[in-house]
Design a protein around this motif. Sequence first.
Motif: not given
Length: 534
Positions: A183-193, A202-213
């Motif tokens: 229910f979040s648009k892909p280009q929004t802050f809420q989606y990335a966060y 889930k323990g996938n820290l590389d992907s987590a860092r990518f989206y947080y950045m």
Amino acid sequence: MKSKLICLYLLLTVRLAFAGAGNDTLLDRLNKTIDHAHVLDAEKIRQINSIRQELSIGQSLSLQEQFRLCNLLYEQFKVFKYDSAFAYARRLRQLATLMNDPARINYAGVKLGFVMLSSGMFKETGDYLATIDVSSLPDSAKGEYYTLKGRYYYDLADYSSDEYFAPEYTRQGNIYTDSALMFSKPQTFQYAYNAGLMYQKKGNLDSARFYYMQAVAHPDITTHQVAIATSSLGNIYIRTDKQDSALTMMTRAAIADIASCTKETTAMFILAEMLFKAGDVKHASRYIEYAVADASFYGARLRKVQVSAILPIIEGEKVNSVEAQKKLLFIYAAIVTLLLLALVWLAVIIFRQYKKLQVAQQAITAAHTLQQEINEKLMEANKIKEEYIGYCFQTNSAYIDKVKKFKKLADQKLADSKYGEVKYLVNNIDLKEEREELFRNFDRIFLKIFPNFVTVFNSFFKEEDRIRLKDNELLNTDLRIFALIRIGVSDNVKIAQILEYSVNTIYTYKTKIKNKAIVPKEEFEERLMDIKAL
């Protein structure tokens, strides 16, 4: 005009924090932001009062307009002060009920759930979320609901922190966060966060860092969102052991929290803990005190417990500040100097005694006929050595007294020099505890040599008169008196000095115990000395 200046200050504070400054510069900026926090809070309260004044018209406003204004006030308070946010969330629900609007009723329920979760009320949050009819919510509110539900389960997992419940809570949190992404648009802050949060859990820290950045770099990011994203990114760096990057992110998050008047936060607490572990007690102390004040102001029960757990530790370490260390080094240098002087003095005495012995030896070699004279000199030399040994002990005893007096003098001078922390440290030297530790060490060593001492000693008495030791007690005073006798310390005066009792008390103890023995009194100490070592 004043409002515009405050907004400009907020913008400059947050943007400058991301200008590539080093950690020292960021900490300086954080300190300045803390100094101006009261100005920022005052501006927020001014905005709140403005909305409240508009709402105070009351009956002349439509229910829809009252709902809008209450929602604005809730947004102002939700990360600023719990009780006010809770009150306006309840009023939102009351107004929605008066309007008979299911969508608004459930929307208000989401707001209530958020503020209760922020305060650490897990059961109440779960109860409220269970009553919400998600189907009646618009898509934007559904995203907010699923985000809240995911955070609810993540917080439960962090709170339980065990191997049985936590994995299932995390799994549930991932399910709801995944629903929030739908229910979040892909280009929004809420989606990335949310994506970053789910990958982190889930323990996938590389992907987590990518989206947080991505979230941090979002062009429309608010100051509060800066705090959320940088704090989460900092946690990733902590888990990947990148302490410098973690410190940078947590400092930026703390700056953004203050700039956005956010009191429900963890960034300042985590930053204080990191700095404490890095040895920066001065900053750690200030930041943990600020975190405690924020948690108390907001009313976050869980945060206050978390923050207060480390506060005494950091406060206790404040005595290890640079100025205190310099003072202690001066004291240690003075003590070492005294020790060196004492050693030089003793060396001179030893050298003189050696010269005397050498002269005596030469006299013995030169005059065999004067045997009696030589013998008298040898006896004199032996007497000198005996007296010297006694003198050494006397000197050492006097030196210990000087050290005690020096400690007292140092304590007074430190107090006069406003080094209260050192005074506190010195006063924490617990001589009574040291003596008790001496007794415990004696007990352990003695029982290692005489492991059957208590059993054999008790065999000298009837069952009802035998000594019963308390839990975690190796020897008591009664046993310790006779333990000293067993190793050869039989003089009552010496025993009294060692145990810090009067001679009469030692005599009374010994007499009382011997009177209870089933062995003859004249044989008691002989039987005691027959107790075998290992």
